[in-house]
Design a protein around this motif. Structure first.
Motif, PDB file in Angstrom:
ATOM      1  N   GLU A   1       0.849  -1.276  -0.058  1.00 28.61           N
ATOM      2  CA  GLU A   1      -0.080  -0.117   0.232  1.00 28.61           C
ATOM      3  C   GLU A   1       0.658   1.208  -0.018  1.00 28.61           C
ATOM      4  O   GLU A   1       0.537   2.310  -0.595  1.00 28.61           O
TER       5      GLU A   1
ATOM      6  N   GLN B   1       2.556   1.922  -3.325  1.00 29.31           N
ATOM      7  CA  GLN B   1       1.415   2.503  -4.314  1.00 29.31           C
ATOM      8  C   GLN B   1       1.313   3.784  -4.262  1.00 29.31           C
ATOM      9  O   GLN B   1       1.384   4.852  -5.074  1.00 29.31           O
ATOM     10  N   GLN B   2       1.214   4.152  -2.750  1.00 31.79           N
ATOM     11  CA  GLN B   2       0.915   5.783  -2.380  1.00 31.79           C
ATOM     12  C   GLN B   2       2.325   6.698  -2.806  1.00 31.79           C
ATOM     13  O   GLN B   2       1.988   7.736  -3.395  1.00 31.79           O
ATOM     14  N   TRP B   3       3.401   6.207  -2.413  1.00 33.04           N
ATOM     15  CA  TRP B   3       4.456   7.060  -2.704  1.00 33.04           C
ATOM     16  C   TRP B   3       4.782   7.179  -4.221  1.00 33.04           C
ATOM     17  O   TRP B   3       5.299   8.125  -4.514  1.00 33.04           O
ATOM     18  N   LYS B   4       4.776   5.916  -4.863  1.00 33.06           N
ATOM     19  CA  LYS B   4       4.855   6.196  -6.297  1.00 33.06           C
ATOM     20  C   LYS B   4       3.742   7.174  -6.893  1.00 33.06           C
ATOM     21  O   LYS B   4       4.280   7.729  -7.801  1.00 33.06           O
ATOM     22  N   LYS B   5       2.592   7.082  -6.597  1.00 33.12           N
ATOM     23  CA  LYS B   5       1.623   8.184  -7.073  1.00 33.12           C
ATOM     24  C   LYS B   5       2.014   9.546  -6.748  1.00 33.12           C
ATOM     25  O   LYS B   5       1.782  10.329  -7.364  1.00 33.12           O
ATOM     26  N   ALA B   6       2.637   9.499  -5.440  1.00 32.59           N
ATOM     27  CA  ALA B   6       3.034  11.049  -5.018  1.00 32.59           C
ATOM     28  C   ALA B   6       4.341  11.683  -5.737  1.00 32.59           C
ATOM     29  O   ALA B   6       5.000  12.646  -5.433  1.00 32.59           O
ATOM     30  N   GLY B   7       4.918  10.738  -6.569  1.00 31.82           N
ATOM     31  CA  GLY B   7       6.189  11.081  -7.260  1.00 31.82           C
ATOM     32  C   GLY B   7       7.579  10.766  -6.614  1.00 31.82           C
ATOM     33  O   GLY B   7       8.596  11.485  -7.065  1.00 31.82           O
ATOM     34  N   LYS B   8       7.424   9.777  -5.690  1.00 25.75           N
ATOM     35  CA  LYS B   8       8.668   9.727  -4.957  1.00 25.75           C
ATOM     36  C   LYS B   8       9.482   8.622  -5.820  1.00 25.75           C
ATOM     37  O   LYS B   8       8.949   7.596  -6.310  1.00 25.75           O
TER      38      LYS B   8
ATOM     39  N   TYR C   1       8.247  -0.842  -8.769  1.00 20.82           N
ATOM     40  CA  TYR C   1       8.209   0.534  -8.006  1.00 20.82           C
ATOM     41  C   TYR C   1       9.538   0.969  -7.705  1.00 20.82           C
ATOM     42  O   TYR C   1       9.694   2.149  -7.328  1.00 20.82           O
TER      43      TYR C   1
END
Length: 229
Positions: free
Chosen positions: A136, A139-146, A174
Motif C-alpha cells: 500500500e 503504491q501511495q509513494w509512487k503515485k506521489a512522485g517519490k 516500483y
C-alpha cells in the motif's frame, strides 16, 4: 500513535527519495532466517550436483575457492585440490555452512546463495514475503512522485528476486535503484555518500532511509533522515 503517523507523513512529504531496507522492514525477518537461509543449507548439495557442469556454478566454485584461500576467518579447512565433484562438493557444502554460521557477507557466498534462490523462485519453491502495508505504501509513494530505492545487506540479485516473485506478485517495477553492501556497510557514512553519488547527488535531507537498524548504530553517519521501524 496518531501523532507518530502524522510525523511520518510529514517526513515523507518533505523528501524526494525513499530508500528501503528489506529484512525487518519490508519483509519478515523470519522469512529470511526460516526460509531463505535454510533452503541454501538443505539444497546446496543437490544444487551443486545438478548444476556442476554449468559455467555459473564453475564460476561460483572458483570464487568460493579463492575466498577460502584468502580469508582464514571463514573457519574451515582449505578446500581439496581435487577437481572431482565427489570429493569437492562435500567440502564446498561444509565451507558454505561454516560461512553462514559465521554470518559471512562475502561476495562469493552471496553470489552462490543468489543463484540458488533464483532457481527456487523460478520453480516456485520460494515466494518472497512482503508485508501488506508495504505494498500500500509503495503504491501511495509512487503515485506521489517519490523515487523508491532499496539498500539492503542482501545482494542486489536477491533483492530483485524477492520483489519480482513476492506474495503480492511482481513489485520490482516500483524501484528505480538497488544497493547492497558492495557500497559499504549500513553503519558507515561512506556507504551513503556512495549511494547519493549514484543517485546523482540529491541533497541528503531529501532522502529518507527506512530501516530496522537501531538508532545507536546510525547516529551521526550522514545527514540523511532515518526512520527506524
Amino acid at each position: 500513535m496518531k501523532r507518530r503517523q502524522e510525523d511520518f507523513a510529514n517526513l515523507v512529504n518533505e523528501v524526494d527519495i525513499i530508500m528501503l531496507d528489506i529484512e525487518g522492514t519490508t519483509t519478515s525477518i523470519s522469512f529470511v532466517k526460516e526460509e531463505l537461509f535454510p533452503y541454501v543449507r538443505q539444497e546446496i548439495s543437490n544444487y551443486l550436483k545438478e548444476t556442476w557442469d554449468t559455467q555459473l556454478t564453475k564460476d561460483d566454485v572458483a570464487a568460493l575457492t579463492r575466498q577460502v584461500s584468502e580469508d582464514a576467518r571463514a573457519g574451515v579447512e582449505p578446500l581439496p585440490t581435487s577437481h572431482s565433484p565427489e570429493v569437492l562438493i562435500p567440502a564446498l557444502v561444509a565451507t558454505v555452512a561454516a560461512m553462514m554460521d559465521a554470518d559471512s557477507k562475502v561476495p562469493a557466498l552471496k553470489a552462490l546463495q543468489g543463484h540458488m534462490w533464483h532457481r527456487a523462485y523460478l520453480n516456485g519453491a520460494i515466494t518472497g514475503h512482503v508485508y501488506n502495508d508495504v505494498v500500500e505504501a509503495l503504491q501511495q509513494w509512487k503515485k506521489a512522485g517519490k523515487r523508491l530505492v532499496v539498500y539492503s545487506s542482501g545482494s542486489v540479485q536477491a533483492q530483485k528476486l524477492l520483489f519480482s516473485h513476492s506474495c503480492h506478485g511482481d513489485l520490482l517495477h516500483y524501484f528505480s535503484d538497488h544497493f547492497d553492501t558492495s557500497v559499504g556497510a549500513k553503519v558507515e557514512a561512506g556507504s551513503y555518500r556512495t549511494i547519493l553519488q549514484a543517485l546523482h547527488s540529491p541533497p541528503p535531507e531529501k532522502v529518507l532511509f527506512i530501516t530496522d537498524l537501531v538508532k545507536g548504530e546510525l547516529g551521526g553517519v550522514t545527514n540523511l533522515t532515518f526512520i527506524v521501524c
